[in-house]
Design an enzyme around this catalytic site. Structure first.
Site, PDB file in Angstrom:
ATOM      1  CB  SER A 132     -40.603 -54.083 -17.479  1.00 45.97           C
ATOM      2  OG  SER A 132     -41.533 -54.773 -16.659  1.00 45.97           O
ATOM      3  CE1 TYR A 145     -41.483 -57.335 -21.476  1.00 48.94           C
ATOM      4  CE2 TYR A 145     -41.735 -57.559 -19.107  1.00 48.94           C
ATOM      5  CZ  TYR A 145     -41.859 -56.807 -20.260  1.00 48.94           C
ATOM      6  OH  TYR A 145     -42.346 -55.521 -20.195  1.00 48.94           O
TER       7      TYR A 145
HETATM    8  N1  LIG Z   1     -48.250 -52.957 -20.576  1.00 53.14           N
HETATM    9  C1  LIG Z   1     -47.526 -53.158 -19.480  1.00 53.14           C
HETATM   10  O1  LIG Z   1     -48.040 -53.557 -18.414  1.00 53.14           O
HETATM   11  C2  LIG Z   1     -46.041 -52.907 -19.501  1.00 53.14           C
HETATM   12  C3  LIG Z   1     -45.358 -52.942 -18.276  1.00 53.14           C
HETATM   13  C4  LIG Z   1     -43.981 -52.712 -18.278  1.00 53.14           C
HETATM   14  C5  LIG Z   1     -43.327 -52.430 -19.453  1.00 53.14           C
HETATM   15  N2  LIG Z   1     -44.025 -52.404 -20.639  1.00 53.14           N
HETATM   16  C6  LIG Z   1     -43.270 -52.130 -21.862  1.00 53.14           C
HETATM   17  O2  LIG Z   1     -43.868 -51.046 -22.528  1.00 53.14           O
HETATM   18  C7  LIG Z   1     -43.518 -51.094 -23.912  1.00 53.14           C
HETATM   19  C8  LIG Z   1     -44.750 -50.825 -24.748  1.00 53.14           C
HETATM   20  O3  LIG Z   1     -45.658 -51.888 -24.542  1.00 53.14           O
HETATM   21  P1  LIG Z   1     -47.246 -51.710 -24.518  1.00 53.14           P
HETATM   22  O4  LIG Z   1     -47.702 -52.220 -23.207  1.00 53.14           O
HETATM   23  O5  LIG Z   1     -47.633 -50.360 -24.963  1.00 53.14           O
HETATM   24  O6  LIG Z   1     -47.637 -52.834 -25.574  1.00 53.14           O
HETATM   25  P2  LIG Z   1     -48.414 -52.844 -26.967  1.00 53.14           P
HETATM   26  O7  LIG Z   1     -49.664 -52.035 -26.879  1.00 53.14           O
HETATM   27  O8  LIG Z   1     -48.521 -54.283 -27.330  1.00 53.14           O
HETATM   28  O9  LIG Z   1     -47.401 -52.102 -27.939  1.00 53.14           O
HETATM   29  C9  LIG Z   1     -46.295 -52.731 -28.481  1.00 53.14           C
HETATM   30  C10 LIG Z   1     -45.861 -51.939 -29.686  1.00 53.14           C
HETATM   31  O10 LIG Z   1     -44.669 -52.521 -30.223  1.00 53.14           O
HETATM   32  C11 LIG Z   1     -44.808 -52.607 -31.631  1.00 53.14           C
HETATM   33  N3  LIG Z   1     -44.005 -53.692 -32.170  1.00 53.14           N
HETATM   34  C12 LIG Z   1     -44.024 -54.986 -31.791  1.00 53.14           C
HETATM   35  N4  LIG Z   1     -43.163 -55.701 -32.529  1.00 53.14           N
HETATM   36  C13 LIG Z   1     -42.591 -54.827 -33.403  1.00 53.14           C
HETATM   37  C14 LIG Z   1     -41.626 -54.955 -34.430  1.00 53.14           C
HETATM   38  N5  LIG Z   1     -41.030 -56.137 -34.712  1.00 53.14           N
HETATM   39  N6  LIG Z   1     -41.299 -53.848 -35.143  1.00 53.14           N
HETATM   40  C15 LIG Z   1     -41.872 -52.661 -34.875  1.00 53.14           C
HETATM   41  N7  LIG Z   1     -42.766 -52.473 -33.900  1.00 53.14           N
HETATM   42  C16 LIG Z   1     -43.134 -53.551 -33.182  1.00 53.14           C
HETATM   43  C17 LIG Z   1     -46.294 -52.852 -31.834  1.00 53.14           C
HETATM   44  O11 LIG Z   1     -46.697 -52.424 -33.124  1.00 53.14           O
HETATM   45  P3  LIG Z   1     -46.936 -53.352 -34.406  1.00 53.14           P
HETATM   46  O12 LIG Z   1     -47.497 -54.665 -33.917  1.00 53.14           O
HETATM   47  O13 LIG Z   1     -47.874 -52.544 -35.224  1.00 53.14           O
HETATM   48  O14 LIG Z   1     -45.577 -53.482 -35.032  1.00 53.14           O
HETATM   49  C18 LIG Z   1     -46.885 -51.934 -30.788  1.00 53.14           C
HETATM   50  O15 LIG Z   1     -47.012 -50.629 -31.298  1.00 53.14           O
HETATM   51  C19 LIG Z   1     -42.880 -52.465 -24.125  1.00 53.14           C
HETATM   52  O16 LIG Z   1     -41.478 -52.329 -24.196  1.00 53.14           O
HETATM   53  C20 LIG Z   1     -43.273 -53.232 -22.880  1.00 53.14           C
HETATM   54  O17 LIG Z   1     -42.370 -54.254 -22.569  1.00 53.14           O
HETATM   55  C21 LIG Z   1     -45.364 -52.621 -20.679  1.00 53.14           C
END
Ligand SMILES: NC(=O)c1ccc[n+]([C@@H]2O[C@H](COP(=O)([O-])OP(=O)(O)OC[C@H]3O[C@@H](n4cnc5c(N)ncnc54)[C@H](OP(=O)(O)O)[C@@H]3O)[C@@H](O)[C@H]2O)c1
Length: 244
Positions: A132, A145
């Site tokens: 991130s 985080y």
């Molecule tokens: N969105 C942003 O602005 C942003 C910015 C920078 C970095 N990121 C990074 O991008 C990555 C993806 O995030 P996203 O934004 O796409 O968020 P998201 O839509 O909330 O997706 C998170 C995913 O992680 C899974 N997950 C959570 N806990 C889990 C567990 N214990 N076991 C297995 N799966 C689990 C969730 O699925 P289930 O709940 O079904 O398990 C979901 O599929 C993350 O690493 C986040 O830190 C996001």
């Protein structure tokens, strides 16, 4: 090696946001995609639409994770599942610190450890870790985080050194704000999160990240895109902070 030569991928966080988009992108390139997350209904819908192979697993459960990925000969690993929390360290629920570190750091390292020996033996592979911008640049109210994502960054730097001489490529994905469910899940209130983090602000779409991964995969194997910082055009990092 390009995306057309790679055959099999493991993607975590596949039930929503970036992971879901990455699964769709890879399946669209005729790869066998193993989609990992906990929510079975989401995974089954993804599988029905794309042919991805669903694995309902909590990736923080190291034994369950090993059982799922044990027999998979992965060419591509997109180690992407993550969680966040926005707030000051001294007032945040203490269990959130453990949840963030368990998922963003421990599970990410354990899965990489499980997949790496096969990639070494086959001398092929491309590992993507989702960091991130908060892991590279100070962002107030995100200490656990941001620290977890800084760990992702350094972990990847060292794995690139430790696999030097092999044909394993390492790419850190460094997104700015992406419109996903992550903020709502962190706050426990999707609408409040939308207003706080997304309303009136430009955000990337998960497909923007998926396409960037597709581009990194498409390069010939002499070329590694080591880190991809991808921001909304109306987002910038840096600056100074002063108390009144
Ligand atoms: N969105 C942003 O602005 C942003 C910015 C920078 C970095 N990121 C990074 O991008 C990555 C993806 O995030 P996203 O934004 O796409 O968020 P998201 O839509 O909330 O997706 C998170 C995913 O992680 C899974 N997950 C959570 N806990 C889990 C567990 N214990 N076991 C297995 N799966 C689990 C969730 O699925 P289930 O709940 O079904 O398990 C979901 O599929 C993350 O690493 C986040 O830190 C996001």
């Amino acid at each position: 090696m390009t995306v057309t030569d790679y055959k099999t991928a493991i993607v975590t966080g596949a039930s929503s946001g970036i992971g879901d988009a990455v699964c769709r992108m890879l399946a669209g390139k005729c790869m066998t995609v193993h989609a990992l997350a906990r929510r079975t209904d989401r995974l089954e819908a993804l599988a029905a639409e794309t042919g991805a192979i669903p694995h309902a697993v909590d990736v923080t459960d190291a034994e369950a994770l090993a059982n799922v990925v044990g027999g998979i000969e992965a060419d591509v690993l997109v180690n992407n599942a993550g969680t966040t929390f926005n707030g000051k360290l001294d007032t945040m629920p203490p269990e959130r610190i453990d949840q963030i570190l368990d998922l963003n750091v421990r599970a990410m390292m354990q899965l990489t450890r499980l997949v790496l020996p096969g990639m070494r033996a086959r001398n092929r592979g491309h590992v993507f870790l989702t960091g991130s911008c908060a892991g590279l640049w100070p962002m107030a109210g995100s200490a656990p985080y941001a620290a977890s994502k800084a760990a992702v960054s350094q972990f990847l730097n060292i794995l690139r050194l430790d696999t030097l001489g092999t044909k394993i490529r390492w790419t850190e994905i460094v997104p700015g704000r992406v419109e996903t469910e992550i903020f709502g899940l962190a706050m426990g209130d999707a609408e409040a999160a939308r207003k706080a983090f997304l309303e009136g602000k430009e955000a990337l779409q998960p497909t923007d990240i998926a396409e960037s991964i597709g581009f990194a995969l498409s390069l010939p194997d002499r070329a590694t895109l080591a880190r991809m910082e991808i921001y909304p055009t109306r987002q910038a990092v840096g600056g100074f902070a002063y108390a009144d």
